[in-house]
Design a protein around this motif. Structure first.
Motif, mmCIF file in Angstrom:
data_model
loop_
_atom_site.group_PDB
_atom_site.id
_atom_site.type_symbol
_atom_site.label_atom_id
_atom_site.label_comp_id
_atom_site.label_asym_id
_atom_site.label_seq_id
_atom_site.Cartn_x
_atom_site.Cartn_y
_atom_site.Cartn_z
ATOM 1 N N ILE A 118 -5.426 0.733 -5.398
ATOM 2 C CA ILE A 118 -5.273 0.142 -4.073
ATOM 3 C C ILE A 118 -6.566 -0.489 -3.586
ATOM 4 O O ILE A 118 -6.628 -0.980 -2.466
ATOM 5 C CB ILE A 118 -4.789 1.194 -3.059
ATOM 6 N N LEU B 83 -6.026 8.262 0.641
ATOM 7 C CA LEU B 83 -6.842 7.081 0.343
ATOM 8 C C LEU B 83 -8.135 7.442 -0.388
ATOM 9 O O LEU B 83 -8.650 6.649 -1.166
ATOM 10 C CB LEU B 83 -7.164 6.319 1.631
ATOM 11 N N LEU C 244 -6.633 -3.794 -1.808
ATOM 12 C CA LEU C 244 -5.942 -3.878 -0.527
ATOM 13 C C LEU C 244 -6.809 -3.404 0.636
ATOM 14 O O LEU C 244 -6.570 -3.779 1.775
ATOM 15 C CB LEU C 244 -4.656 -3.038 -0.561
ATOM 16 N N LEU D 244 0.839 -1.208 0.000
ATOM 17 C CA LEU D 244 0.000 0.000 0.000
ATOM 18 C C LEU D 244 0.869 1.252 0.000
ATOM 19 O O LEU D 244 0.665 2.154 -0.816
ATOM 20 C CB LEU D 244 -0.937 -0.008 1.213
#
Length: 155
Positions: free
Chosen positions: A36, A61, A39, A25
């Protein structure tokens, strides 16, 4: 591969799979790769402790900032317990951060972000506070002379 590297690679224990996921990550975010989603769970649970202007990882994120806005360069990645990975880093003389990632079946389901806060992680499952085991503690190194608040995370 030369003989010395071959010997060292066979002697080193394999990395914990959850630590590998978390390392992947950070590498993806550092390279600007936004792929991502595999993940992290879509319903990621997130906690934050620190100054309100320091929600850097959550901004990354969610795509609200880029990897150039704040650089997370882990100084340590430690797998503790079966499902917890703790990542620690220092950015210059002013910022110390700790990230606690909880994984289930190799997917990140919880994230705790601590800025300028010393952290102690204790195992309280025996339900006897007098015999609780310390699983992890902040490593002050660069910021040892700074006075930062301390928190205890019980798992």
């Amino acid at each position: 591969m030369d003989a010395e590297k071959a010997i060292n690679s066979t002697l080193a224990p394999p990395e914990n799979p959850n630590a590998t996921t978390v390392r992947n990550l950070y590498e993806a975010l550092a390279s600007g790769d936004r792929k991502i989603s595999g993940l992290i769970a879509s319903d990621l649970e997130w906690w934050f402790h620190g100054p309100q202007n320091c929600h850097h990882m959550m901004k990354m994120l969610t795509g609200k900032s880029s990897s150039s806005d704040f650089k997370f360069e882990p100084r340590s990645i430690d797998a503790i317990d079966d499902d917890c990975v703790i990542v620690e880093g220092w950015e210059g003389a002013q910022v110390y951060w700790v990230h606690v990632w909880i994984l289930k079946d190799g997917v990140i389901t919880q994230f705790r972000e601590y800025f300028n806060t010393w952290l102690t992680v204790r195992d309280l499952r025996p339900m006897n506070c007098f015999s609780a085991t310390t699983l992890w503690q902040s490593h002050p190194r660069d910021l040892a002379k700074r006075s930062l608040p301390g928190l205890m995370l019980a798992i």
